[in-house]
Scaffold this active site. Sequence first.
Site, mmCIF file in Angstrom:
data_model
loop_
_atom_site.group_PDB
_atom_site.id
_atom_site.type_symbol
_atom_site.label_atom_id
_atom_site.label_comp_id
_atom_site.label_asym_id
_atom_site.label_seq_id
_atom_site.Cartn_x
_atom_site.Cartn_y
_atom_site.Cartn_z
ATOM 1 N N PRO A 1 0.841 -1.193 0.000
ATOM 2 C CA PRO A 1 0.000 0.000 0.000
ATOM 3 C C PRO A 1 0.876 1.243 0.000
ATOM 4 O O PRO A 1 1.780 1.372 0.821
ATOM 5 C CB PRO A 1 -0.776 -0.127 1.312
ATOM 6 C CG PRO A 1 0.138 -0.884 2.214
ATOM 7 C CD PRO A 1 0.904 -1.827 1.323
ATOM 8 N N MET A 2 0.627 2.157 -0.924
ATOM 9 C CA MET A 2 1.396 3.399 -0.998
ATOM 10 C C MET A 2 0.404 4.553 -1.074
ATOM 11 O O MET A 2 -0.309 4.694 -2.072
ATOM 12 C CB MET A 2 2.326 3.380 -2.212
ATOM 13 C CG MET A 2 3.366 2.263 -2.168
ATOM 14 S SD MET A 2 4.335 2.143 -3.696
ATOM 15 C CE MET A 2 5.188 3.725 -3.666
ATOM 16 N N ASP B 1 13.131 -1.802 -0.882
ATOM 17 C CA ASP B 1 14.242 -1.741 -1.835
ATOM 18 C C ASP B 1 14.378 -2.964 -2.737
ATOM 19 O O ASP B 1 15.484 -3.328 -3.138
ATOM 20 C CB ASP B 1 15.572 -1.505 -1.106
ATOM 21 C CG ASP B 1 15.892 -0.025 -0.998
ATOM 22 O OD1 ASP B 1 15.018 0.800 -1.305
ATOM 23 O OD2 ASP B 1 17.019 0.320 -0.599
ATOM 24 N N GLY C 1 6.856 -2.498 -3.652
ATOM 25 C CA GLY C 1 6.232 -1.188 -3.647
ATOM 26 C C GLY C 1 6.695 -0.367 -4.822
ATOM 27 O O GLY C 1 6.248 -0.545 -5.958
ATOM 28 N N ARG C 2 7.653 0.538 -4.560
ATOM 29 C CA ARG C 2 8.150 1.411 -5.617
ATOM 30 C C ARG C 2 8.754 0.630 -6.779
ATOM 31 O O ARG C 2 8.724 1.092 -7.927
ATOM 32 C CB ARG C 2 9.177 2.385 -5.035
ATOM 33 C CG ARG C 2 8.585 3.385 -4.042
ATOM 34 C CD ARG C 2 9.676 4.194 -3.359
ATOM 35 N NE ARG C 2 10.552 3.337 -2.574
ATOM 36 C CZ ARG C 2 11.782 3.668 -2.199
ATOM 37 N NH1 ARG C 2 12.301 4.826 -2.554
ATOM 38 N NH2 ARG C 2 12.510 2.834 -1.470
ATOM 39 N N HIS D 1 8.977 -3.860 6.726
ATOM 40 C CA HIS D 1 9.774 -2.949 5.910
ATOM 41 C C HIS D 1 11.135 -2.817 6.575
ATOM 42 O O HIS D 1 11.216 -2.494 7.765
ATOM 43 C CB HIS D 1 9.106 -1.577 5.796
ATOM 44 C CG HIS D 1 9.860 -0.631 4.925
ATOM 45 N ND1 HIS D 1 9.522 -0.408 3.606
ATOM 46 C CD2 HIS D 1 10.953 0.127 5.159
ATOM 47 C CE1 HIS D 1 10.380 0.457 3.073
ATOM 48 N NE2 HIS D 1 11.253 0.799 4.010
ATOM 49 N N ASN E 1 10.029 -6.623 2.815
ATOM 50 C CA ASN E 1 9.627 -5.446 2.045
ATOM 51 C C ASN E 1 10.727 -4.397 2.151
ATOM 52 O O ASN E 1 11.367 -4.256 3.178
ATOM 53 C CB ASN E 1 8.301 -4.913 2.603
ATOM 54 C CG ASN E 1 7.892 -3.574 2.032
ATOM 55 O OD1 ASN E 1 7.740 -2.603 2.764
ATOM 56 N ND2 ASN E 1 7.730 -3.491 0.725
ATOM 57 N N CYS F 1 3.667 3.341 8.660
ATOM 58 C CA CYS F 1 3.668 4.627 7.958
ATOM 59 C C CYS F 1 4.617 5.605 8.643
ATOM 60 O O CYS F 1 4.484 5.873 9.845
ATOM 61 C CB CYS F 1 2.259 5.206 7.922
ATOM 62 S SG CYS F 1 2.180 6.807 7.086
#
Length: 340
Positions: free
Chosen positions: A13-14, A209, A231-232, A176, A207, A105
């Site tokens: 989720p971003m 990189d 993610g990214r 993360h 999660n 977050c």
Amino acid sequence: MTQVASGRIGLAPMEGVIDVVTRELLSADGALDWTVTEFVRVVDTRLPARVFLRHCPELETAACATASGTPVHLQLLGSDPEALAANAVRAQALGARQVDLNFGCPAKTVNRHDGGASLLRQPERVHTVVRAVAEALAPLGIAVTAKIRLGFDDKHVALACAEAAESGGAAHLVVHARTRREGYRPPAHWEWIGRIQARLSIPVIANGDIWTLEDYWKARTLSGCADVMLGRGMLADPWLARRIKHWQRHGEMLPATPWSARAEILHAYAQRMRAHLPEKVVVSLLKQWLNQMRGRHEEAARRFAALRRRTELADFLAGLGPMTPATDTQPRVDASGERA
């Protein structure tokens, strides 16, 4: 690299980035195993249905899934155990098949209001929140999961926070590989996820990189986790999950994702978003996505430089090039580097 046993791949989720349209586009090839919504912020009240549906329109589908059938998990963020439990039950009534809790977050505004990573300073609060939601959902037959970072300012309670989530009843834990203070600055500390994975009995998901197939292999090796969350990296390379799955199944590496594939997904995104957003907003969102691509793709960087000042949607799309279907029928390379 050599072929490995399959592992699951989730889409992270971003906030402000991964919405219903992005989830549908990135999951269309079937390579993702699940996706997670942007967080629904819970304070102290039971939210109306429209709030859940705004964040997760997929609730209106029978399986709460994208068009390709990829499950969508609804994420809640907050610190009030009772309010979170009540809203988790409401989400289930609306169609949620799994609820995720956000303890990761790093946004200052969220943390100032006692949400996200701020709870990592006190592991017992993580336990209390997870337990409240897990106990509320258990009679309804759905699971609660959680996502954390390695801590707030430092890593000294990373293991305690992970254990707190497990003892509270989390079915799996996404980690993360940075603290809140570290934000998104490299490196990601995948070896720290390995310490957590070694201590927990529930699935732990790595999660942070994972931009390339090589990053995936390093993250998997150092963390010991079979499952990852992207993610990214999925914005930078929309075929990243596909190339990981292909390698898992066949032990060979797909060629680099062509510009045509990147342009195709940007065109498709614009087509969907322009139906309900002003064109200038759509251009801004396209620039945001292209900016994620440009750091790791020469043609994307060239296009971004040429288009960064464009404000008209038609001009921007023309600058991306024609919308021509992209395929992965180029010669493949196996794990030894030989063409297949």
